[in-house]
Design an enzyme around this catalytic site. Structure first.
Site, short mmCIF file in Angstrom:
data_model
loop_
_atom_site.label_atom_id
_atom_site.label_comp_id
_atom_site.label_asym_id
_atom_site.label_seq_id
_atom_site.Cartn_x
_atom_site.Cartn_y
_atom_site.Cartn_z
N PHE A 43 4.62 4.79 -13.70
CA PHE A 43 3.16 4.82 -13.67
C PHE A 43 2.72 5.72 -12.54
O PHE A 43 3.54 6.24 -11.77
CB PHE A 43 2.59 3.40 -13.53
CG PHE A 43 2.95 2.71 -12.25
CD1 PHE A 43 2.09 2.72 -11.17
CD2 PHE A 43 4.16 2.05 -12.12
CE1 PHE A 43 2.42 2.08 -9.97
CE2 PHE A 43 4.50 1.40 -10.93
CZ PHE A 43 3.62 1.43 -9.86
N ASP A 62 0.88 -1.16 0.00
CA ASP A 62 0.00 0.00 0.00
C ASP A 62 0.91 1.21 0.00
O ASP A 62 1.80 1.33 0.85
CB ASP A 62 -0.94 0.02 1.20
CG ASP A 62 -2.12 0.95 0.94
OD1 ASP A 62 -2.79 0.78 -0.10
OD2 ASP A 62 -2.36 1.86 1.75
#
Length: 197
Positions: free
Chosen positions: A154, A69
């Site tokens: 990204f 995360d």
């Protein structure tokens, strides 16, 4: 090879993480490849969300699971986008929309106040009920650009600038990014803890 499910459908994360673990005999397969749906990330911290994702993937597949995360933390925005980095603009994974919203929010912020950092928390569970997960963290300090640069990476990479390297994250060769990034640092710390398994 030991097969581990990576609790994401994000191929960009797989591309970053697999090379850093392949030499120690770990083969990652995304949960998307195994037909596992995304977990509901309702934790209040990066650690909680990583644990939720890893437990969900391990429970559904029966495999050990790794979850990452991560998010972008911007000082001038009181830590936003933070936990909602992936869906800051409203749609999960809309990188272009997230960048647009971020740059709009930062439009009047001068260069000296554009400090930001990427944080990554990686969790490895041997099984869904693992009471002692391995948890590793990495932090990548930088600042936000006024416009996107580069065509690699990204997410927020095109607007995240590393002042030590003088390049946006999206301009870095993959091997350099893997070494200096928040995820690369967290994976290096995870690898240090693997012998205890």
């Amino acid at each position: 090879m030991n097969r581990i499910v990576l609790a994401t459908s994000n191929r960009g994360k797989l591309a970053e993480m697999q090379p850093l673990l392949a030499d120690i005999g770990l083969e990652l397969v995304t949960q998307g490849e195994l037909g596992v749906s995304d977990a509901i990330e309702d934790g209040h911290s990066f650690v909680e969300n990583a644990l939720i994702k890893a437990r969900h993937a391990a429970e559904v597949t029966g495999l050990p699971a790794i979850a990452d995360d991560s998010g972008l933390i911007v000082d001038a925005l009181d830590g936003a986008p933070g936990l909602i980095s992936a869906h800051y603009a409203g749609v999960h994974g809309d990188a272009a929309g997230n960048i647009r919203k971020l740059l709009d929010a930062m439009e009047r912020v001068p260069d000296g106040a554009r400090r930001a950092r990427f944080l990554s928390v990686i969790v490895l569970l041997r099984h869904a009920r693992d009471p002692h997960p391995i948890i590793a963290e990495g932090l990548w300090e930088g600042r936000l650009l006024h416009a996107p640069r580069g065509d690699g990476g990204f997410g927020y990479d095109p607007v995240f600038f590393d002042p030590l390297l003088g390049l946006a994250a999206s301009e870095l060769p993959a091997d350099v990014k893997n070494r200096v990034s928040h995820r690369g640092q967290a994976l290096a710390r995870l690898r240090e803890q693997l012998p205890r398994l």
